[in-house]
Design an enzyme around this catalytic site. Sequence first.
Site, PDB file in Angstrom:
ATOM      1  N   ASP A 147       0.845  -1.193   0.000  1.00 11.78           N
ATOM      2  CA  ASP A 147       0.000   0.000   0.000  1.00 11.78           C
ATOM      3  C   ASP A 147       0.886   1.252   0.000  1.00 11.78           C
ATOM      4  O   ASP A 147       2.033   1.205   0.455  1.00 11.78           O
ATOM      5  CB  ASP A 147      -0.847   0.074   1.281  1.00 11.78           C
ATOM      6  CG  ASP A 147      -1.690  -1.161   1.467  1.00 11.78           C
ATOM      7  OD1 ASP A 147      -2.040  -1.795   0.465  1.00 11.78           O
ATOM      8  OD2 ASP A 147      -1.984  -1.478   2.642  1.00 11.78           O
TER       9      ASP A 147
HETATM   10  N1  URA Z   1      -0.979  -6.120   3.619  1.00 10.08           N
HETATM   11  C1  URA Z   1      -1.416  -4.849   3.743  1.00 10.08           C
HETATM   12  O1  URA Z   1      -2.409  -4.609   4.383  1.00 10.08           O
HETATM   13  N2  URA Z   1      -0.738  -3.886   3.130  1.00 10.08           N
HETATM   14  C2  URA Z   1       0.374  -4.108   2.406  1.00 10.08           C
HETATM   15  O2  URA Z   1       0.947  -3.168   1.853  1.00 10.08           O
HETATM   16  C3  URA Z   1       0.834  -5.425   2.286  1.00 10.08           C
HETATM   17  C4  URA Z   1       0.134  -6.414   2.921  1.00 10.08           C
END
Ligand code: URA
Length: 258
Positions: free
Chosen positions: A108
């Site tokens: 993310d």
């Molecule tokens: N899980 C998440 O919630 N965010 C990420 O960036 C990777 C795994």
Amino acid sequence: MITVALERLQKIMADAGVASRRKCEEIIAAGRVNVDGVTVTRPGFKADPEKSAIEVDGRPIHAARRVYYLLNKPKGVLSTTFDDFGRPTVVNLIPDEKRRLFPVGRLDEDTEGLILLTNDGELANILTHPRYGVEKTYSAKLRGVITREAVEKLKKGFRLEDGRARADRVTVTYRGKTASSVRMTMREGRNHIVRRMLAKVGFPARHLRRDRIAFLTLHGLGKGEYRRLTRQEVQGLYKHAEQTQKQPARNKKSRPNL
Ligand code: URA
């Protein structure tokens, strides 16, 4: 011992843009391909994409050299190749690489930590496909002090809107008065999976970092820094996925013998 990265001839040809893998198999069978001056018709023949001189109908092909980067993605950077709004992407952080790179899976925008970038679609697939179950470990700082029940729920698994989710391992690394931290190891990577799981058990993440992909760690990489993987590390990732995959594939996919 010096080892050589061998790949199936039809894969090298397809990667170089000659035709689809299937079509390349036909071209090979038709005796139209020379490797190092010798005509090859045998299915399954392997060559070195970087060193073998491959000709199709007498014309050399130029195989795209495989590259692998390990990046410590900072917050605020997108895990895409390009953003229409001009926001920084993980690819922008490796400006000197002229080959087309893409990120393996995604983090993310708000998540930091390890992400691989490569032009090797096969490795990208095995690192992200749940069948191979390659481990990724995350550190999360949480709102609230996580309870034993919540940890058990994460390990046992539960339904999310897009299906069941469970963590392979969960360790509480910090317990304060109003906050706590966990280390979570996952074998799958659906979107926002760690954040969604933590929110579901009532302890949302206020900071998330990916610390490990298989045996690769953040060691030596400051935020925004990257390094090339060694040949041994690439070979190790293929081997690792072979060991962790859930069912032995009937049609074992080709993989470079590095
Ligand atoms: N899980 C998440 O919630 N965010 C990420 O960036 C990777 C795994």
